[in-house]
Design a protein around this motif. Structure first.
Motif, PDB file in Angstrom:
ATOM      1  N   UNK A  81     -11.174  -5.472  22.527  1.00  0.00           N
ATOM      2  CA  UNK A  81     -12.216  -4.896  21.686  1.00  0.00           C
ATOM      3  C   UNK A  81     -13.332  -4.430  22.607  1.00  0.00           C
ATOM      4  N   UNK A  82     -13.584  -3.115  22.631  1.00  0.00           N
ATOM      5  CA  UNK A  82     -14.572  -2.520  23.532  1.00  0.00           C
ATOM      6  C   UNK A  82     -15.485  -1.590  22.729  1.00  0.00           C
ATOM      7  N   UNK A  83     -16.626  -2.061  22.245  1.00  0.00           N
ATOM      8  CA  UNK A  83     -17.306  -3.317  22.565  1.00  0.00           C
ATOM      9  C   UNK A  83     -16.858  -4.471  21.686  1.00  0.00           C
ATOM     10  N   UNK A  84     -17.379  -5.672  22.028  1.00  0.00           N
ATOM     11  CA  UNK A  84     -17.080  -6.870  21.266  1.00  0.00           C
ATOM     12  C   UNK A  84     -18.325  -7.479  20.657  1.00  0.00           C
ATOM     13  N   UNK A  85     -19.158  -8.095  21.502  1.00  0.00           N
ATOM     14  CA  UNK A  85     -20.387  -8.730  21.019  1.00  0.00           C
ATOM     15  C   UNK A  85     -21.455  -8.641  22.083  1.00  0.00           C
ATOM     16  N   UNK A  86     -22.707  -8.880  21.674  1.00  0.00           N
ATOM     17  CA  UNK A  86     -23.811  -8.851  22.636  1.00  0.00           C
ATOM     18  C   UNK A  86     -23.682  -9.971  23.652  1.00  0.00           C
ATOM     19  N   UNK A  87     -23.184 -11.125  23.218  1.00  0.00           N
ATOM     20  CA  UNK A  87     -23.142 -12.291  24.097  1.00  0.00           C
ATOM     21  C   UNK A  87     -21.975 -12.263  25.068  1.00  0.00           C
ATOM     22  N   UNK A  88     -20.856 -11.670  24.677  1.00  0.00           N
ATOM     23  CA  UNK A  88     -19.667 -11.678  25.534  1.00  0.00           C
ATOM     24  C   UNK A  88     -19.217 -10.288  25.960  1.00  0.00           C
ATOM     25  N   UNK A  89     -19.970  -9.253  25.620  1.00  0.00           N
ATOM     26  CA  UNK A  89     -19.571  -7.917  26.035  1.00  0.00           C
ATOM     27  C   UNK A  89     -18.264  -7.516  25.377  1.00  0.00           C
ATOM     28  N   UNK A  90     -17.317  -7.050  26.182  1.00  0.00           N
ATOM     29  CA  UNK A  90     -15.992  -6.704  25.673  1.00  0.00           C
ATOM     30  C   UNK A  90     -15.192  -7.983  25.420  1.00  0.00           C
ATOM     31  N   UNK A  91     -14.456  -7.994  24.309  1.00  0.00           N
ATOM     32  CA  UNK A  91     -13.634  -9.150  23.964  1.00  0.00           C
ATOM     33  C   UNK A  91     -12.162  -8.822  24.162  1.00  0.00           C
ATOM     34  N   UNK A  92     -11.348  -9.860  24.422  1.00  0.00           N
ATOM     35  CA  UNK A  92      -9.907  -9.662  24.463  1.00  0.00           C
ATOM     36  C   UNK A  92      -9.195 -10.867  23.863  1.00  0.00           C
ATOM     37  N   UNK A  93      -8.067 -10.581  23.246  1.00  0.00           N
ATOM     38  CA  UNK A  93      -7.227 -11.595  22.616  1.00  0.00           C
ATOM     39  C   UNK A  93      -5.978 -11.772  23.472  1.00  0.00           C
ATOM     40  N   UNK A  94      -5.690 -13.004  23.884  1.00  0.00           N
ATOM     41  CA  UNK A  94      -4.543 -13.295  24.742  1.00  0.00           C
ATOM     42  C   UNK A  94      -3.732 -14.407  24.091  1.00  0.00           C
ATOM     43  N   UNK A  95      -2.527 -14.078  23.691  1.00  0.00           N
ATOM     44  CA  UNK A  95      -1.647 -15.017  22.992  1.00  0.00           C
ATOM     45  C   UNK A  95      -2.335 -15.655  21.774  1.00  0.00           C
ATOM     46  N   UNK A  96      -3.028 -14.820  21.004  1.00  0.00           N
ATOM     47  CA  UNK A  96      -3.600 -15.270  19.753  1.00  0.00           C
ATOM     48  C   UNK A  96      -4.894 -16.022  19.872  1.00  0.00           C
ATOM     49  N   UNK A  97      -5.496 -16.080  21.068  1.00  0.00           N
ATOM     50  CA  UNK A  97      -6.769 -16.767  21.279  1.00  0.00           C
ATOM     51  C   UNK A  97      -7.740 -15.821  21.969  1.00  0.00           C
ATOM     52  N   UNK A  98      -9.027 -15.916  21.614  1.00  0.00           N
ATOM     53  CA  UNK A  98     -10.030 -15.058  22.239  1.00  0.00           C
ATOM     54  C   UNK A  98     -10.123 -15.420  23.713  1.00  0.00           C
TER      55      UNK A  98
END
Length: 820
Positions: free
Chosen positions: A157-174
């Protein structure tokens, strides 16, 4: 002449002719820094004749004639072929980029991340992926999530959130929370944050390669290594260069960066320097057009409480970084400064956050200094790491909200909720590798981390004074006139750990067994074993299987979460919403994985991977608790109920998945047309934290369940087609498709059934072009989301999110790089 004499004469004549035709070729083989290369295989092409270079790089080989072709090959170096023109042939070999290797050669590469020792990929009992520097540059990877976007089992997810910047999901977990991110084997996530923040401040071009290991690794890395490990291995200079690059793109995007490498001397006495710097600015993110419904206040419950009209302004972003790496023999010292600033309302509901204040930012500064030393003492290899990680949220960071810090009369108008957090982490590791026998390797180590943290404050009316926090001290700042010391929770804690691992390896199989024991002064102890087996069942077919236990440590971000506001019912009193829970424990996971790899030809491979993860004692919000149980009865007149983050709600999740990886290189050799195809099917189940159900006079505790894993699509497919249609001209088409999934903010059966929380799947395509005009000049073009799809990313937080997280429409970036 008798027949016997004639045959004897003929044999001697032919032997002499052959001997006269043969010649001996000698020479020395060195690398680009004039270091001798040992173990280079020198062979005569299309014959069985071969030899190897000695410790000083010298070789000698007999060749049939002057038309013979000599082949020089060594793992991780570019293969060379030379016709014999004289009796002396000296060779300089260059390190091969992983991107240029055949798939068969790729399996010979040694990786260190999975086991903390060098093991060839073909022998490794873990799913591993390598991203090389050439791949990073050719595909215009600006951020770590750019690189992760196109590899198996990951959604970004680009962007994701203010606190974590871009987010990514790996094997069903953030992945920002459940993946351990390292630079040269050392963690870079500050202890006080919820998870690793990803943006361009983590400079990608300094990476020699990135090793991604899927699955748990707490048996060697400890806390947070649950969904995987990402290790950014930085460059080692091979020659003196200076790269200067600038990029410009849609919506006011601008980047300038440089990378310099300098080396003096030969291998044992060389002095190496790597320096980099970068600055990025976005005036706005391309996440507004086409998302009118998502930003419409009337979609959210408090829309009628707003006293100010909604304006969707610019959503800016900025980052910068600078670093140095000095190496002398087996000693390395490195320094990194990383800065990022993100629009604080990003991804949050428009009925509680304002979107027209460009100064509403979450801004962070991280400084890191690391020392690494390696030594060989008889049969032991010793590696020592020492790092200091200094993190500060800028005290001018704030959220632009409709609710007031202290004055209920301003509810519905623009209010600034200032935040502050800080941490300092000192980490020491000593790792010892020992080979008592030819087929056995033992790896063990000890780790000690000492941390001082100032967890995120309550909403503040004015910026926090950083001088009121002393690192590694529990002394609280001066009392607030209204909240007293609520939200001020400075802590000091430590973590001690030891691990041991044994590796038994033969030509047919590899057995890996190990365990690690952690003792943390805040959340107690954790014991995490693993066992993994890899076997070559046929010449080009291998099977692997593993069992792991892992844990995620409770960050102070959750354990000391403090949220309170001024009571609107009782003027002058505090309404406590979320209070600290000092008894918060770790999340735990058990994992099983199997894999099958078949190398069909040197450039065609197929891999099938299956896994089963069970994560339990999940950290989640537990509400309806009595305020006086946490020491707030004297002032909590507005309400006597509060919430905490807790593990005791019975929340758990099961995630199962199966994936296929098909890689074909050089389908059309003349243009190096290649294909990488990944398909994953995943299925999850979740049990929500316990809730109280009151029916008449009866009260029961229930745990609601859903037959899905939030945020996880059942199907994810990726396909990259790339080629070189002309010399030094690279073209890649990256395709991504996924099925629907359920929103992150689903916390009950009722919200699970809400159609707004079922997020549609999507298809996107990115195009990357990279052209080396000359040795000193490269140009690039990147088009993201070329079909301008409107689609959803991972939601920013667990609650108070937009219906979904809007992702950028079509965006164009062009770059120019000069090399000196």
């Amino acid at each position: 002449m008798s027949m016997e004499k004639f045959l004897c004469f003929l044999f001697l004549f032919l032997s002499g002719t052959t001997a006269m035709a043969q010649q001996t070729v000698r020479g020395q083989i060195i690398d680009e820094r004039n270091n001798p290369l040992k173990g280079v295989v020198v062979s005569v092409k299309n014959t069985a004749i071969s030899t190897q270079s000695d410790d000083m790089g010298y070789y000698s080989i007999a060749v049939p004639d002057s038309s013979s072709i000599l082949v020089f090959s060594k793992i991780e170096y570019l293969k060379q072929e030379h016709q014999v023109n004289s009796s002396t042939l000296n060779i300089t070999m260059s390190i091969a980029d992983v991107f240029d290797l055949t798939l068969e050669e790729l399996l010979q590469i040694k990786v260190v991340t999975a086991s903390r020792s060098d093991i060839r990929m073909e022998k490794l009992p873990a799913t591993t992926y390598i991203i090389s520097q050439k791949e990073i540059i050719s595909n215009n990877y600006f951020t770590l999530t750019d690189a992760l976007k196109n590899i198996p089992e990951i959604k970004v997810s680009q962007p994701g959130s203010a606190e974590c910047g871009n987010l990514f999901l790996m094997r069903g977990m953030v992945g920002n929370y459940y993946t351990k991110v390292l630079i040269d084997g050392i963690p870079i996530t500050p202890s006080v944050v919820s998870g690793i923040a990803i943006d361009e401040h983590i400079y990608m071009k300094r990476a020699e390669r990135i090793e991604i290991v899927y699955g748990p690794a707490s048996a060697v890395y400890g806390a947070d290594a649950i969904s995987g490990i990402i290790n950014i291995i930085t460059l080692k200079p091979s020659k003196n260069t200076l790269d200067i690059e600038t990029r410009a793109g849609s919506f006011g995007y601008f980047n300038a960066n440089l990378l310099a490498s300098y080396s003096i001397g030969k291998q044992k006495n060389s002095f190496d320097l790597i320096a980099y710097g970068q600055f990025t600015n976005r005036n706005d993110r391309n996440i507004k057009t086409g998302y009118d419904t998502i930003y419409d206040r009337k979609q959210y419950p408090l829309w009628d409480k707003n006293m100010m009209p909604f304006v969707l302004g610019n959503i800016p972003n900025q980052s910068a970084s600078f670093g140095l790496k000095l190496s002398k023999s087996n000693f390395t010292v490195s320094y990194d400064w990383m800065y990022r600033s993100e629009f604080s309302s990003l991804g949050q509901r428009t009925d509680i956050q304002f979107y027209d204040d460009p100064k509403a930012r979450i801004t962070e500064n991280t400084q890191r200094i690391a020392f690494q030393l390696k030594a060989l003492i008889k049969d032991f290899t010793l590696s020592a790491n020492l790092s200091v990680l200094h993190y500060r949220m800028d005290n001018n960071s704030y959220f632009s909200t409709i609710y007031s810090n202290k004055n209920p009369q301003t509810y519905g108008y623009v209010n600034r909720a200032y935040k502050y957090q800080a941490s300092d982490d000192i980490l020491f590791e000593e790792i010892v590798t020992w080979n008592p026998f030819k087929k056995i390797e033992m790896v063990g180590g000890i780790t000690f981390q000492f941390s001082g943290a100032f967890p995120k404050t309550n909403d503040l009316e004015k910026p926090f004074n950083p001088k009121h926090y002393t690192p590694f001290s529990t002394e609280k700042p001066p009392l607030d006139t209204f909240y007293l010391d609520f939200g001020y929770n400075p802590i000091v804690y430590s973590n001690m750990a030891g691990f041991i691992q044994g590796i038994y390896s033969t030509d047919r199989f590899t057995l890996l067994c190990g365990t690690r024991y952690d003792v943390n002064s805040e959340y107690g102890s954790s014991f995490n074993p693993r066992i993994a087996l890899q076997a070559n069942v046929l010449e080009q077919t291998s099977l692997r299987a593993s069992f792991n236990r892992a844990f995620k440590a409770p960050s102070p971000y959750y354990g000391y979460q403090s949220i309170a506001s001024a009571s609107s019912l009782y003027p002058g009193y505090v309404n406590y919403i979320n209070v600290p829970n000092k008894d918060l424990g770790s999340e735990k996971l058990t994992s099983y994985e199997v894999g099958l790899r078949q190398l069909l030809t040197e450039n065609v491979s197929v891999e099938v991977i299956g896994f089963h993860n069970h994560i339990f004692e999940l950290i989640s919000i537990k509400g309806g608790l009595l305020a006086h149980d946490f020491g707030y009865e004297e002032t909590a007149h507005a309400t006597d109920k509060v919430s905490i983050y807790s593990n005791d709600g019975g929340a758990e999740a099961t995630i199962m998945g199966i994936g296929t990886i098909l890689r074909i290189k050089d389908i059309i050799p003349s243009i190096k047309l290649s294909l990488d195809f990944y398909a994953n099917y995943s299925k999850g189940k979740e049990t929500f934290p316990s809730t109280m159900v009151i029916t008449g006079d009866d009260t029961t505790i229930v745990n609601e369940k859903i037959d899905n894993r939030r945020m996880l699509p059942n199907w994810i497919g990726k396909a990259r087609v790339y080629c070189y249609p002309a010399k030094n001209f690279y073209v890649a088409l990256d395709n991504f498709i996924c099925s629907h999934w359920y929103a992150r903010q689903v916390h009950s059966l009722e919200s699970y059934k809400n159609p707004n929380n079922k997020i549609n799947g999507y298809y996107t395509m990115d195009v990357n072009l990279h052209y080396e005009v000359a040795k000193f000049l490269k140009v690039s073009l990147k088009v993201e989301n070329i079909f301008d799809r409107k689609y959803a990313g991972i939601q920013a937080y667990d609650s108070y999110n937009l219906l979904y997280n809007p992702q950028p429409g079509r965006s164009l970036y062009a770059g120019l790089m000069l090399t000196f």
